[in-house]
Write an enzyme that holds these catalytic residues in place. Structure first.
Site: not given
Length: 362
Positions: A110, A302, A331
């Protein structure tokens, strides 16, 4: 924070980069990957994680005292804007101070994956290999929009006061609304449907299964968890569905450990992310400059940093390969699918760092 020992040649450093709301304590959010015989093998690597600017858990942020003296107040909304690139340059200075000569691997997901990609631009003679997971080469319009919706929720709280609030009366409701919004981007529709459906649930059962704990020194990133466990009751007369209860509980847990100005600072930081900025005309050109062996990890479910974005990175980086984390949890799968991650990472590290992976423990 660090684990393991720096080798005599100062070349066995493994940098772990945290995500938006995480801290430098890797054991809180990637704990199952940390330790002897695991991907982050502390018998072989000097594992290091450093906090990003703007995070309330270290370095400097809106909750940092002015001139180191809280009697003078804290930075709050006056904290300057910072970028992913700023973080990496600052962290490089820390390693220089420690006498680090070479970084064996940089790994993160991320926001942490954005840091990973920036680390690569120090060159393959300094950084040997990288693993960006569930990330992007630049912040997309989609992700920028989600971030703005979250910031708007915070700023709409009457207690926000243009960021001039006190620690004793912060804009909790705005921060909780932002967190709820973010949580929906971290999971997938199928994940929530499977877990909750239209279940109204038994309140006690819901508490046991979904409330779990509030981390007192908390640092979990997107998913729940933590080292310190304090049971929490949750009761709202208008919580008709288990999905509502889950979101409200997680939002409350988050507001107990985070700061609104820090949240705004960090989400603004995400929006600055663009590997091409100041380097090349296009993203593809910037990615082509990354020469290290690269393992790109993507998640088909995601919806925030899509598999297509990971494919773009893998296509443009000359020595990259893409592997998929198989999960319908969206995610957050990069924080959940530990066994898959461990297997993928260990294989990649054996392939690209045999001198470290095959030697005896330090």
């Amino acid at each position: 924070m660090s684990w393991g020992k720096l080798s005599p040649k100062a070349n066995n450093v493994m940098i772990i980069c945290h995500a938006l709301s995480g801290s430098a304590d890797v054991s809180d959010w990637w704990g199952p990957l940390l330790g002897p015989g695991k991907a982050f093998d502390t018998d072989k690597f000097f594992v290091v994680c450093m906090n990003s600017l703007g995070s309330p858990y270290g370095t400097a942020s809106p909750v940092t005292a002015k001139n180191g003296d809280y009697s003078q107040g804290w930075y709050g909304a006056d904290f300057p804007s910072t970028t992913i690139r700023d973080d990496v340059r600052l962290h490089k200075l820390v390693l220089d101070k420690l006498g680090v000569r070479k970084v064996a691997a940089v790994i993160g997901g991320s926001m942490g994956g954005m840091h990973v990609l920036e680390w690569a631009f120090f060159g393959k003679d300094y950084v040997r290999c990288i693993v960006p997971a569930a990330t992007s080469s630049h912040q997309s319009a989609w992700a920028i929009g989600w971030g703005e919706a979250q910031r708007h929720a915070i700023r709409s709280d009457v207690k926000y006061k243009n960021g001039r609030y006190g620690f004793d009366d912060p804009p909790i409701l705005g921060l909780e609304a932002a967190r709820m919004t973010a949580l929906l981007t971290y999971r997938s529709r199928d994940s929530l449907e499977r877990r909750f459906g239209r279940d109204t649930g038994n309140k006690k059962k819901t508490q046991q299964q979904d409330s779990k704990t509030i981390p007192n020194n908390g640092t979990p990133i997107h998913s729940q968890g933590g080292a310190d466990e304090t049971p929490v009751a949750f009761d709202r007369a208008d919580s008709n569905f288990a999905a509502q209860s889950y979101l409200r509980y997680q939002a409350k847990k988050f507001s107990d450990r985070f700061d609104s100005n820090c949240y705004i600072a960090l989400t603004n930081k995400l929006d600055t992310h663009d590997l091409a900025r100041g380097r090349t005309r296009t993203i593809a050109e910037a990615l082509s400059l990354i020469q290290q062996p690269t393992l790109v990890l993507g998640i088909r479910s995601d919806g925030l940093y899509t598999l297509a974005e990971q494919e773009q990175i893998a296509r443009a980086v000359p020595n990259a390969k893409l592997r998929e984390i198989v999960s319908d949890d969206g995610h957050d799968a990069f924080l959940i699918e530990w066994s898959q991650l461990n297997w993928l990472l260990i294989g990649f590290l054996h392939e690209n760092l045999p001198d470290i992976m095959q030697r005896a423990a330090l």
